[in-house]
Design a protein around this motif. Structure first.
Motif, mmCIF file in Angstrom:
data_model
loop_
_atom_site.group_PDB
_atom_site.id
_atom_site.type_symbol
_atom_site.label_atom_id
_atom_site.label_comp_id
_atom_site.label_asym_id
_atom_site.label_seq_id
_atom_site.Cartn_x
_atom_site.Cartn_y
_atom_site.Cartn_z
ATOM 1 N N ALA A 35 0.862 -1.360 0.013
ATOM 2 C CA ALA A 35 -0.143 0.000 0.057
ATOM 3 C C ALA A 35 0.872 1.225 0.038
ATOM 4 O O ALA A 35 1.922 1.305 0.707
ATOM 5 C CB ALA A 35 -0.855 -0.053 1.317
ATOM 6 N N VAL A 57 -9.155 5.722 -3.802
ATOM 7 C CA VAL A 57 -8.647 4.475 -3.653
ATOM 8 C C VAL A 57 -8.462 3.568 -4.982
ATOM 9 O O VAL A 57 -9.369 3.429 -5.736
ATOM 10 C CB VAL A 57 -9.550 3.737 -2.603
ATOM 11 C CG1 VAL A 57 -9.062 2.163 -2.164
ATOM 12 C CG2 VAL A 57 -9.486 4.313 -1.174
ATOM 13 N N GLU A 76 -12.145 -2.192 -3.480
ATOM 14 C CA GLU A 76 -11.911 -0.752 -3.456
ATOM 15 C C GLU A 76 -13.222 0.195 -2.631
ATOM 16 O O GLU A 76 -12.806 0.792 -1.892
ATOM 17 C CB GLU A 76 -12.051 -0.041 -4.927
ATOM 18 C CG GLU A 76 -10.626 -0.226 -5.497
ATOM 19 C CD GLU A 76 -10.563 0.222 -6.904
ATOM 20 O OE1 GLU A 76 -11.839 0.989 -7.363
ATOM 21 O OE2 GLU A 76 -9.760 0.326 -7.772
ATOM 22 N N VAL A 79 -12.722 -0.789 1.262
ATOM 23 C CA VAL A 79 -11.518 0.056 1.715
ATOM 24 C C VAL A 79 -11.881 1.601 1.797
ATOM 25 O O VAL A 79 -11.555 2.020 2.717
ATOM 26 C CB VAL A 79 -10.386 -0.453 0.760
ATOM 27 C CG1 VAL A 79 -9.196 0.634 1.176
ATOM 28 C CG2 VAL A 79 -9.900 -1.770 0.818
ATOM 29 N N SER A 80 -12.389 2.134 0.457
ATOM 30 C CA SER A 80 -12.971 3.502 0.519
ATOM 31 C C SER A 80 -13.657 3.903 1.501
ATOM 32 O O SER A 80 -13.552 4.920 2.337
ATOM 33 C CB SER A 80 -13.540 3.760 -0.614
ATOM 34 O OG SER A 80 -13.636 5.236 -1.037
ATOM 35 N N VAL A 83 -11.830 3.855 4.983
ATOM 36 C CA VAL A 83 -11.011 5.101 5.132
ATOM 37 C C VAL A 83 -11.566 6.169 5.424
ATOM 38 O O VAL A 83 -10.845 7.062 5.941
ATOM 39 C CB VAL A 83 -9.931 4.981 3.796
ATOM 40 C CG1 VAL A 83 -9.191 6.276 3.754
ATOM 41 C CG2 VAL A 83 -9.092 3.809 3.626
ATOM 42 N N THR A 98 -4.186 9.901 -2.627
ATOM 43 C CA THR A 98 -4.537 8.845 -3.728
ATOM 44 C C THR A 98 -3.955 7.503 -2.699
ATOM 45 O O THR A 98 -2.642 7.412 -2.366
ATOM 46 C CB THR A 98 -3.831 8.579 -4.999
ATOM 47 O OG1 THR A 98 -4.309 9.678 -5.846
ATOM 48 C CG2 THR A 98 -4.018 7.524 -5.717
ATOM 49 N N LEU A 99 -4.559 6.467 -2.366
ATOM 50 C CA LEU A 99 -4.413 5.235 -1.835
ATOM 51 C C LEU A 99 -4.321 4.110 -2.714
ATOM 52 O O LEU A 99 -5.349 3.878 -3.248
ATOM 53 C CB LEU A 99 -5.260 5.034 -0.548
ATOM 54 C CG LEU A 99 -5.150 3.820 0.121
ATOM 55 C CD1 LEU A 99 -3.660 3.771 0.850
ATOM 56 C CD2 LEU A 99 -6.297 3.437 1.253
ATOM 57 N N THR A 100 -3.392 3.697 -2.889
ATOM 58 C CA THR A 100 -2.998 2.531 -3.966
ATOM 59 C C THR A 100 -2.667 1.349 -3.368
ATOM 60 O O THR A 100 -1.864 1.206 -2.439
ATOM 61 C CB THR A 100 -1.845 2.999 -4.975
ATOM 62 O OG1 THR A 100 -2.195 4.111 -5.732
ATOM 63 C CG2 THR A 100 -1.826 1.803 -6.252
ATOM 64 N N CYS A 114 -6.162 -6.185 2.447
ATOM 65 C CA CYS A 114 -5.917 -4.702 2.056
ATOM 66 C C CYS A 114 -6.197 -3.684 3.002
ATOM 67 O O CYS A 114 -5.858 -2.479 3.093
ATOM 68 C CB CYS A 114 -6.904 -4.750 0.706
ATOM 69 S SG CYS A 114 -6.332 -5.546 -0.808
ATOM 70 N N ALA A 118 -3.918 -0.838 4.181
ATOM 71 C CA ALA A 118 -4.325 0.720 4.079
ATOM 72 C C ALA A 118 -4.342 1.518 5.210
ATOM 73 O O ALA A 118 -3.604 2.511 5.428
ATOM 74 C CB ALA A 118 -5.770 0.554 3.353
#
Length: 239
Positions: A35, A57, A76, A79-80, A83, A98-100, A114, A118
């Motif tokens: 991450a 994300v 995604e 996680v979004s 977060v 930006t969270l990759t 993930c 994150a």
């Protein structure tokens, strides 16, 4: 209901990427996720929010197959949402991050891995957070007879059990799974359900089963938070 004797195989490290505001690498079993957090920086005009931080994300899978892209899109969203609830967004108006998340190895419990990656990357970035989370995936085995009770265990898929990381598990086993993310708090195990901030079920669960899974997760997530502390301590010592 009963839970299997199981050990959480988890390792993590921070500051794995040199050109990011925060980064982390988390391995759960044989699943590995990298991450990286980039920003905060001024958001594009089309995405600016004058009241709070904008979070983008992105989850990249092992392959680029259409079915895999659809699964990454689902991760995604999970996680979004997590977060957005963790961060104090109003402290960063008109800015964006930006969270990759790059999935390096996919052998199960991917969403949980993930979420942990994150969270650890956001801790490394120094962004202000309301709380931290620890996630894990739990499998529920349906009993063969009515006299038996279902069994809860950590989801763990070894490479030898699959021909390919994306192969579906044994169809002869009737299993359901739930991914739970719990926040770091001082609640007792009797109120473990109040600690859950994110949940995603593959299959239906009764309220009793969900409560049991929350209790089961509550007993284990302390190990993950301890790993976070070790990573942060190692980072501070190396500075």
């Amino acid at each position: 209901m009963r839970n299997s004797d199981c050990e959480l195989k988890l390792s993590c490290e921070m500051c794995t990427l040199s050109r990011s505001a925060g980064s982390a690498k988390v391995q759960m079993g044989h699943t590995v996720v990298l991450a990286g957090v980039h920003g905060p920086a001024e958001a594009r005009v089309t995405q600016q929010n004058y009241r709070e931080l904008v979070i983008d994300v992105r989850v990249m899978g092992v392959t680029s197959r259409p079915c895999e892209k659809e699964r990454m899109s689902g991760i995604e969203k999970i996680v979004s949402n997590s977060v957005h609830n963790m961060l104090i967004l109003t402290n960063y108006p008109r800015l964006a991050i930006t969270l990759t998340l790059q999935i390096i190895q996919d052998f199960g419990a991917t969403t949980a891995c993930c979420l942990n990656a994150a969270c650890l990357a956001l801790i490394d970035s120094g962004l202000q957070m309301k709380y931290t989370i620890a996630a894990l995936s739990i499998s529920l085995t349906v009993p063969e007879t009515e006299e038996e009770d279902f069994e809860a265990k950590l989801e763990g898929i070894t490479p030898s059990a699959k021909e390919h990381p994306l192969t579906v598990q044994d169809e002869n086993k009737c299993e359901r799974s739930v991914t739970l993310a719990l926040r770091n708090s001082s609640v007792t195990s009797d109120d473990a359900k109040a600690q859950v901030v994110t949940s995603h079920c593959a299959g239906s669960l009764t309220e009793e089963e969900f409560e049991f899974c929350a209790f089961f997760a509550h007993e284990i997530v302390g190990t993950i938070f301890d790993k976070y502390k070790q990573c942060l301590k190692a980072k501070l010592i190396s500075v």
